[in-house]
Scaffold this active site. Structure first.
Site, mmCIF file in Angstrom:
data_model
loop_
_atom_site.group_PDB
_atom_site.id
_atom_site.type_symbol
_atom_site.label_atom_id
_atom_site.label_comp_id
_atom_site.label_asym_id
_atom_site.label_seq_id
_atom_site.Cartn_x
_atom_site.Cartn_y
_atom_site.Cartn_z
ATOM 1 N N GLY A 210 0.812 -1.213 0.000
ATOM 2 C CA GLY A 210 0.000 0.000 0.000
ATOM 3 C C GLY A 210 0.846 1.264 0.000
ATOM 4 N N SER A 211 0.356 2.275 0.687
ATOM 5 C CA SER A 211 0.912 3.627 0.554
ATOM 6 C C SER A 211 2.337 3.796 1.046
ATOM 7 C CB SER A 211 0.005 4.629 1.273
ATOM 8 O OG SER A 211 -1.256 4.682 0.642
ATOM 9 N N VAL A 212 2.858 2.849 1.836
ATOM 10 C CA VAL A 212 4.253 2.986 2.258
ATOM 11 C C VAL A 212 5.190 2.946 1.039
ATOM 12 C CG1 VAL A 212 3.993 2.089 4.607
ATOM 13 C CG2 VAL A 212 4.325 0.499 2.715
ATOM 14 N N MET A 213 4.708 2.398 -0.091
ATOM 15 C CA MET A 213 5.531 2.354 -1.302
ATOM 16 C C MET A 213 5.551 3.692 -2.035
ATOM 17 S SD MET A 213 7.056 -0.524 -1.729
ATOM 18 C CE MET A 213 7.361 -0.714 -3.473
ATOM 19 N N LYS A 214 4.703 4.611 -1.623
ATOM 20 C CA LYS A 214 4.682 5.913 -2.289
ATOM 21 C C LYS A 214 6.009 6.648 -2.137
ATOM 22 C CE LYS A 214 -0.326 6.463 -1.879
ATOM 23 N NZ LYS A 214 -1.446 7.112 -1.161
#
Length: 625
Positions: free
Chosen positions: A338-342
């Protein structure tokens, strides 16, 4: 005129000339009335040697002598061979029959934490065995041994009565019990080395340390990876025994000593490991979280300070544990982060010069992605977000907009540069490489999902490594869990420093650290990730979890995560936390961030890290009026 002859004994004969004898008459008269013309042999027989000349008889005698001498030489020679040559062989065979060779087990080396606290070590013990053919009284022996071995007397009696030369009576018997059994001098009872592997920390560090099998060989974790170093080299003892199976005091007794195993020192800190596991266990006990993992890395070295997953297991009870729980999910299980890869997507945009922290984008609440529509976490109209605001608010739409400017090929390059799709090389078995398809295979929807952490899978360790790269001025260090290996002679083989690989520039890393601080600041998605006295940088993640029942996301629940580092102004540790919640709601900021904060707080305190000397900066999340 005739004359009269009177034979001796009276009686007269007449004939012949007067007063004379014929030739026959001149023969002396035989004794006993025998006729001089009568043989002493029976009729039809012949005198031995009769008819042989003297030369023939001599030749026969000489051959007889030769035969006799030859036979004598053969007998004497054979005796000489038996005594002088074969005698040694026969004596050696008899000696070999009395010799027994017993292995001398090497003590398996220790596994210790970075401070020398033991996770695993081995103590001496013995396997009690018997040769039933030598046991003189099975019933009596069983009665003597049952209390010492804690084995039912009936079982011992049955084993000691078997038609066998080898039976095992008990395993891993402590030395004091062995001494008591030896004092009984039970015929046919012998002892073999059978060391015991102990795990004094219990379940703490169990998934990293691993465990051994019945034969003492490592089957998981460090026990498996470093099995050759830990096992050492067995020795052996050759001893001459008597009929009772006991050593002959004056007989052969030769030993080749064993070489004990080396000590493996981990980078793990036992206390930090304990705290991490306890906090994860609390999270997994909330009724919605079924599994969770956490990894703590040293920013400057890449060393793993703690690595844990819930549920865990105790290595000492591995044989009684569900095999499904005997792995190390932090390195083997993959999930869509999820968003931690942003952070990777935004780093690529900064590194490529596409954006800066204060660049402004007009971000709508949704964006088309092929046959799908991607939305932000809440509905909204166009908002003029800064790039910092996109990170702090975790905007899916704003991140996809930046990713499209970077391009699919470049985005894949940065993902792989950060370690996505490849193993980290940590010294543990079973590590997954994660899942990352090549950009050529991305559909329109996949191209929109990958930048926001969907359609790509990582392990907890890979996730921690991404943020270690950002915290370490853009230089990625391969995570390491082993600090050194110390041989029995004291020689130390250090693991060596991990070779760094630059992924992004220091300027880009500094900008990312600044924007990640905004996440735990006012208006960010993870204020519960803040730690008093320290500046914290991090990112939340709330990813849809695939539902295995339908092969879709519907009804699969979520994976909530938080990854960050502190102090943000002088990074020391990275902590990555992910919690799998198949039926639970919640987001990374509310569920995973508190776990991060508790673990990071302890790490900073135990590491005696000085609190941040400067306050958190002010952040502009939207265009200034």
């Amino acid at each position: 005129m005739s004359s009269t002859y009177r034979a001796p004994g009276g009686g007269a004969r007449s004939g012949g000339r007067a007063g004379g004898r014929t030739p026959a008459q001149r023969q002396p008269a035989p004794r006993g009335g025998e006729s001089p013309f009568t043989s002493r042999r029976a009729p039809g027989t012949r005198r031995s040697g009769a008819g042989l000349s003297l030369d023939q008889r001599g030749l026969r005698n000489r051959w007889g002598l030769v035969v006799m001498i030859t036979l004598l030489v053969l007998v004497v020679g054979r005796l000489a061979v038996l005594q002088g040559v074969d005698g040694a062989a026969y004596a050696n065979a008899a000696e070999q029959d009395r010799l027994r060779t017993y292995p001398i087990a090497a003590l398996r080396g220790q596994v210790v934490d970075r401070n020398g606290h033991p996770f695993a070590y081995t103590v001496d013990a013995s396997r009690v065995v018997a040769d039933p053919k030598v046991v003189t009284d099975a019933a009596r022996a069983a009665h003597q041994l049952t209390g010492l071995l804690d084995v039912p007397e009936a079982d011992l009696s049955r084993k000691l009565s078997e038609h066998s030369r080898y039976v095992v009576l008990a395993s891993q018997v402590p030395p004091e019990t062995v001494d008591a059994i030896k004092a009984l001098k039970v015929p046919g009872v012998l002892f073999e080395d059978d060391p015991v592997r102990l795990y004094p920390a219990g379940a703490v560090g169990g998934q990293v340390v691993g465990f051994v099998g019945k034969d003492g060989a490592g089957l998981a974790g460090i026990e498996h990876t470093f099995d050759d170093d830990l096992a050492g080299t067995p020795g052996k003892r050759r001893v001459e025994v008597g009929s009772g199976g006991n050593p002959i005091p004056s007989g052969i007794d030769e030993s080749t000593p064993a070489t004990d195993g080396s000590t493996v020192t981990l980078t793990i800190d036992e206390d930090l490991q304990y705290v991490t596991e306890q906090r994860l266990s609390e999270a997994c006990a909330d009724g919605d979280t079924t599994q969770g993992s956490a990894v703590v890395l040293d920013v400057k070295t890449g060393q793993v300070m703690a690595m844990a997953s819930c549920p865990g297991f105790d290595p000492a009870a591995a044989r009684k544990t569900d095999p499904e729980l005997l792995g190390n999910p932090a390195i083997s299980d993959v999930f869509e982060p999820g968003s931690v890869m942003k952070a990777v997507t935004i780093s690529a945009a900064l590194q490529e010069g596409i954006a800066k922290p204060d660049s402004v984008l007009s971000v709508d609440g949704k964006i088309d992605a092929g046959d799908h529509v991607v939305r932000d976490s809440h509905d909204h109209g166009p908002i003029d977000y800064t790039v910092t605001g996109i990170v702090a608010k975790s905007s899916n739409v704003g991140t996809i907009m930046l990713a499209r400017q970077v391009g699919e090929e470049k985005l894949e390059y940065y993902l792989r540069a950060f370690g996505v799709g490849s193993t980290t090389g940590v010294e543990l078995p079973g590590e997954s490489r994660g899942i990352l398809e090549g950009h050529a295979d991305w559909t329109a929807s996949r191209a929109a999902n990958v930048p926001i952490g969907q359609g790509v899978s990582v392990t907890t360790l890979q996730l921690a490594s991404i943020y270690q790269t950002i915290a370490n001025d853009g230089v990625r260090l391969a995570p390491r869990v082993v600090k050194s290996v110390t041989a029995p002679d004291g020689k130390v083989r250090a693991a060596g420093e991990a070779e760094g690989t630059r992924v992004i520039s220091k300027s880009t890393a500094d900008h990312m650290a600044y924007m990640l601080e905004a996440v735990v600041g006012e208006g960010g998605t993870a204020p519960r990730g803040a730690i008093e006295g320290f500046r914290v940088a991090g990112k939340t993640g709330t990813a849809q979890r695939p539902n295995p029942d339908c092969g879709c996301y519907r009804g699969g629940g979520y994976v909530t995560s938080f990854v960050g580092f502190a102090p943000a102004d002088a990074p020391r540790y990275v902590v990555a936390v992910d919690l799998e919640r198949p039926t639970g709601a919640g987001d990374g900021g509310g569920i995973a961030a508190p776990v991060f904060a508790d673990v990071m707080r302890y790490a900073l305190t135990a590491g005696r890290v000085v609190p941040s000397g400067t306050p958190r900066p002010e952040f502009a999340l939207t265009r200034k009026p």
